[in-house]
Design a protein around this motif. Structure first.
Motif, PDB file in Angstrom:
ATOM      1  N   ARG A 104       0.847  -1.001  -0.443  1.00 18.83           N
ATOM      2  CA  ARG A 104       0.157  -0.245  -0.161  1.00 18.83           C
ATOM      3  C   ARG A 104       1.199   1.259   0.261  1.00 18.83           C
ATOM      4  O   ARG A 104       1.746   0.759   0.422  1.00 18.83           O
ATOM      5  CB  ARG A 104      -0.651  -0.145   1.397  1.00 18.83           C
ATOM      6  CG  ARG A 104      -1.510   1.336   1.118  1.00 18.83           C
ATOM      7  CD  ARG A 104      -3.236   0.683   0.949  1.00 18.83           C
ATOM      8  NE  ARG A 104      -3.966   2.007   0.810  1.00 18.83           N
ATOM      9  CZ  ARG A 104      -4.777   2.808   1.833  1.00 18.83           C
ATOM     10  NH1 ARG A 104      -5.148   1.489   2.492  1.00 18.83           N
ATOM     11  NH2 ARG A 104      -5.478   3.710   1.340  1.00 18.83           N
ATOM     12  N   LYS A 108      -3.544   8.913  -1.371  1.00 17.91           N
ATOM     13  CA  LYS A 108      -5.002   9.526  -1.077  1.00 17.91           C
ATOM     14  C   LYS A 108      -5.672   8.594  -2.014  1.00 17.91           C
ATOM     15  O   LYS A 108      -6.895   8.791  -2.249  1.00 17.91           O
ATOM     16  CB  LYS A 108      -5.201  10.478  -1.554  1.00 17.91           C
ATOM     17  CG  LYS A 108      -4.512  11.459  -2.407  1.00 17.91           C
ATOM     18  CD  LYS A 108      -5.225  12.996  -2.689  1.00 17.91           C
ATOM     19  CE  LYS A 108      -4.669  13.430  -3.853  1.00 17.91           C
ATOM     20  NZ  LYS A 108      -4.927  15.227  -3.856  1.00 17.91           N
ATOM     21  N   ARG A 109      -4.865   8.821  -3.940  1.00 20.58           N
ATOM     22  CA  ARG A 109      -5.883   7.982  -4.828  1.00 20.58           C
ATOM     23  C   ARG A 109      -4.954   6.538  -4.831  1.00 20.58           C
ATOM     24  O   ARG A 109      -5.822   5.163  -5.258  1.00 20.58           O
ATOM     25  CB  ARG A 109      -5.149   8.542  -6.017  1.00 20.58           C
ATOM     26  CG  ARG A 109      -5.248   9.662  -6.796  1.00 20.58           C
ATOM     27  CD  ARG A 109      -5.404   9.544  -7.657  1.00 20.58           C
ATOM     28  NE  ARG A 109      -6.097  11.634  -7.775  1.00 20.58           N
ATOM     29  CZ  ARG A 109      -4.340  12.034  -7.982  1.00 20.58           C
ATOM     30  NH1 ARG A 109      -2.851  11.397  -8.419  1.00 20.58           N
ATOM     31  NH2 ARG A 109      -4.196  12.746  -8.684  1.00 20.58           N
ATOM     32  N   ASP A 110      -4.094   5.568  -3.418  1.00 19.82           N
ATOM     33  CA  ASP A 110      -4.253   4.079  -4.031  1.00 19.82           C
ATOM     34  C   ASP A 110      -5.282   3.671  -2.783  1.00 19.82           C
ATOM     35  O   ASP A 110      -6.036   3.580  -1.383  1.00 19.82           O
ATOM     36  CB  ASP A 110      -2.780   3.811  -3.035  1.00 19.82           C
ATOM     37  CG  ASP A 110      -2.666   2.532  -3.288  1.00 19.82           C
ATOM     38  OD1 ASP A 110      -3.691   1.580  -2.842  1.00 19.82           O
ATOM     39  OD2 ASP A 110      -1.573   2.539  -2.700  1.00 19.82           O
ATOM     40  N   GLN A 111      -6.265   3.016  -3.400  1.00 25.10           N
ATOM     41  CA  GLN A 111      -7.588   2.427  -2.872  1.00 25.10           C
ATOM     42  C   GLN A 111      -7.571   1.253  -2.665  1.00 25.10           C
ATOM     43  O   GLN A 111      -8.358   0.402  -2.305  1.00 25.10           O
ATOM     44  CB  GLN A 111      -8.320   2.247  -3.854  1.00 25.10           C
ATOM     45  CG  GLN A 111      -8.905   3.663  -4.401  1.00 25.10           C
ATOM     46  CD  GLN A 111      -9.459   4.672  -3.295  1.00 25.10           C
ATOM     47  OE1 GLN A 111     -10.797   4.145  -2.943  1.00 25.10           O
ATOM     48  NE2 GLN A 111      -8.833   5.729  -3.243  1.00 25.10           N
ATOM     49  N   HIS A 112      -6.047   0.191  -2.411  1.00 27.48           N
ATOM     50  CA  HIS A 112      -5.697  -1.105  -2.367  1.00 27.48           C
ATOM     51  C   HIS A 112      -6.496  -1.475  -0.773  1.00 27.48           C
ATOM     52  O   HIS A 112      -5.809  -0.986   0.389  1.00 27.48           O
ATOM     53  CB  HIS A 112      -4.462  -1.232  -2.733  1.00 27.48           C
ATOM     54  CG  HIS A 112      -3.552  -2.737  -2.473  1.00 27.48           C
ATOM     55  ND1 HIS A 112      -4.693  -4.262  -2.192  1.00 27.48           N
ATOM     56  CD2 HIS A 112      -2.885  -3.078  -1.970  1.00 27.48           C
ATOM     57  CE1 HIS A 112      -4.698  -5.134  -1.930  1.00 27.48           C
ATOM     58  NE2 HIS A 112      -3.056  -4.628  -1.443  1.00 27.48           N
ATOM     59  N   ASP A 113      -7.124  -2.360  -0.795  1.00 29.75           N
ATOM     60  CA  ASP A 113      -7.190  -2.348   1.201  1.00 29.75           C
ATOM     61  C   ASP A 113      -6.917  -3.847   1.697  1.00 29.75           C
ATOM     62  O   ASP A 113      -6.477  -4.448   1.408  1.00 29.75           O
ATOM     63  CB  ASP A 113      -8.343  -3.840   0.626  1.00 29.75           C
ATOM     64  CG  ASP A 113      -9.522  -3.757   2.289  1.00 29.75           C
ATOM     65  OD1 ASP A 113      -9.192  -3.690   3.084  1.00 29.75           O
ATOM     66  OD2 ASP A 113     -10.073  -5.341   2.021  1.00 29.75           O
ATOM     67  N   TRP A 146      -3.661  -3.927  -8.912  1.00 28.65           N
ATOM     68  CA  TRP A 146      -4.326  -2.995  -9.628  1.00 28.65           C
ATOM     69  C   TRP A 146      -5.115  -3.385 -11.095  1.00 28.65           C
ATOM     70  O   TRP A 146      -4.965  -3.897 -11.417  1.00 28.65           O
ATOM     71  CB  TRP A 146      -2.715  -2.187 -10.914  1.00 28.65           C
ATOM     72  CG  TRP A 146      -2.109  -2.837 -11.303  1.00 28.65           C
ATOM     73  CD1 TRP A 146      -1.329  -4.270 -11.739  1.00 28.65           C
ATOM     74  CD2 TRP A 146      -1.482  -2.941 -12.879  1.00 28.65           C
ATOM     75  NE1 TRP A 146      -0.664  -4.516 -12.670  1.00 28.65           N
ATOM     76  CE2 TRP A 146      -0.621  -3.714 -13.225  1.00 28.65           C
ATOM     77  CE3 TRP A 146      -1.209  -0.863 -13.612  1.00 28.65           C
ATOM     78  CZ2 TRP A 146      -0.040  -3.664 -15.128  1.00 28.65           C
ATOM     79  CZ3 TRP A 146      -1.002  -0.890 -14.843  1.00 28.65           C
ATOM     80  CH2 TRP A 146       0.200  -2.260 -15.473  1.00 28.65           C
TER      81      TRP A 146
END
Lengths: 234, 191
Positions: A104, A108-113, A146
């Motif tokens: 991770r 702010k745009r990294d949406q990886h859970d 991704w």
């Protein structure tokens, strides 16, 4: 009259094309018209120098930028920055950025859970020394998914940004890890035709820089464009 | 056998954590000599969609036409308050803006002078290597004889020349269009 010693042009097979359809983001961002060949002038053989910038020692140790230690496997990434003739690039700025051990990015745009690590920012910079050497302490970044295609995963990598001595030698690249099973499937790693050029993006495990009971060492040398032999009159 | 330059790879979508720490969008301080100019624009992809995850890097000479670099041996004054380097990210709307001075002329390869210009690199997710372009200035007679502008077909030259904004002084507009009929001219600079 001063002479301009221009920079060498790369062998095309050793550099990626702009349009690489397997890398979906390139489809609408790659130029569609031919590039215009630009002879190097004084504007291109000069470039920003950072040799006198103050460097925070913590900037090259990504494990010491917070109150606690980041989670993950501590590693040492080191190597040399050379030009194509093997001459060291001295006091040259290198910037790095990477995901945390869980894959991770602190972005702010990294949406990886996957969890953020409060003790890891994931960016650093340093200057090469008089022999072109550099050294970062960090943690091994995780792989992450991704949206490029179904079940797409980026192999673990560290981004490198290098300035060298001139605008013409500017380079941004990514360093990979040996034995990563995701490498054969990654459209970004595989965008370059020349296999040996791709392999040079993979760091080498290195006993010499491995510190007992502390951290594994990985070696990654970077080559920037060299100079042409024949000076041009300016 | 000489080595070969390392392969370029994209900056990816999250470069702002690494390259964003050294944003430098105001190249001018009180002591800088030269005519101040703010250049603003929009970075668009082949569908005309804004590119919010790009970064522009610029490099230019000072107002006398001298680069802050040891290889510039011209007998011209150095401006200690001007490095000539800028790094400007696009915002959420794909817009960018920076403030600098209009550079003086620098030599071309024939001992003549190039028109005042700024060299620029564009990095973004989707770009496996940087794009190289140049920013020239409007109403500049030297543009007509600039050897680089003359390498470009006439119909595309205007993509390299910043435009005046009606009624506003000290501000110019220069857009970057990555792909399509109005595509910005990009140069093959090597890497």
């Amino acid at each position: 009259m001063a002479k301009t010693v221009t920079y060498r042009r790369p062998n095309p097979d050793t550099q990626p094309p702009y349009l690489h359809p397997a890398y979906v983001s390139s489809l609408k961002r790659a130029p569609s018209k031919s590039l215009v060949y630009l002879p190097h002038t004084l504007s291109e053989v000069t470039g920003p120098t950072f040799a006198n910038e103050p460097m925070d020692v913590k900037a090259c140790d990504l494990t010491r930028q917070h109150s606690g230690e980041p989670l993950g496997e501590r590693i040492i990434v080191s190597g040399r920055v050379l030009d194509e003739e093997g001459r060291p690039l001295r006091h040259s700025l290198i910037e790095v950025w990477q995901a945390n051990a869980a894959g991770r990015y602190l972005h702010k745009r990294d949406q990886h859970d996957a969890p953020l690590d409060p003790n890891f920012t994931g960016c650093g910079h340093t200057l090469t020394d008089a022999e072109g050497r550099y050294r970062f302490v960090t943690i091994r970044p995780g792989a992450y998914p991704w949206g490029n295609h179904h079940n797409a995963w980026r192999p673990a990598h560290i981004h490198f940004s290098l300035f060298g001595a001139a605008f013409a030698s500017r380079l941004v690249t990514q360093m990979y890890f040996p034995g990563d099973p995701l490498l054969p499937f990654d459209p970004i790693f595989n965008c370059t035709a020349d296999e040996s050029a791709r392999k040079r993006l993979i760091s080498l495990f290195d006993w010499e820089t491995t510190i007992p009971s502390q951290a594994l060492g990985f070696k990654f040398d970077i080559v920037l464009a060299g100079r042409d032999a024949t000076p041009m009159e300016t | 056998m000489s080595r070969q330059a390392t392969t370029s790879q994209t900056v990816g979508p999250f470069f702002s954590i690494g390259m964003g720490t050294a944003i430098h969008d105001n190249l001018v301080s009180a002591g800088t000599s030269g005519e101040r100019v703010t250049i603003e624009g929009h970075l668009l992809d082949g569908d005309g969609i804004s590119v919010p995850d790009a970064i522009l890097e610029i490099w230019q000479a000072n107002s006398h036409g001298k680069y802050a670099h040891p290889e510039d041996q011209q007998d011209k004054p150095v401006d200690p308050s001007f490095s000539g380097y800028g790094r400007i990210p696009t915002d959420d709307q794909g817009k960018f803006r920076f403030t600098t001075i209009k550079p003086g002329p620098v030599p071309d390869l024939d001992g003549k002078f190039q028109a005042p210009h700024i060299v620029a690199s564009v990095f973004a997710r989707g770009l496996l290597r940087r794009l190289v372009t140049r920013i020239y200035f409007p109403d500049e007679p030297a543009n007509a004889t600039d050897f680089v502008l003359n390498l470009v077909e006439a119909s595309r030259r205007e993509t390299l020349i910043a435009k005046k904004i009606a009624g506003v002084s000290g501000k110019l507009e220069w857009n970057v269009i990555l792909q399509g009929p109005n595509e910005t001219v990009f140069f093959d600079c090597g890497l």
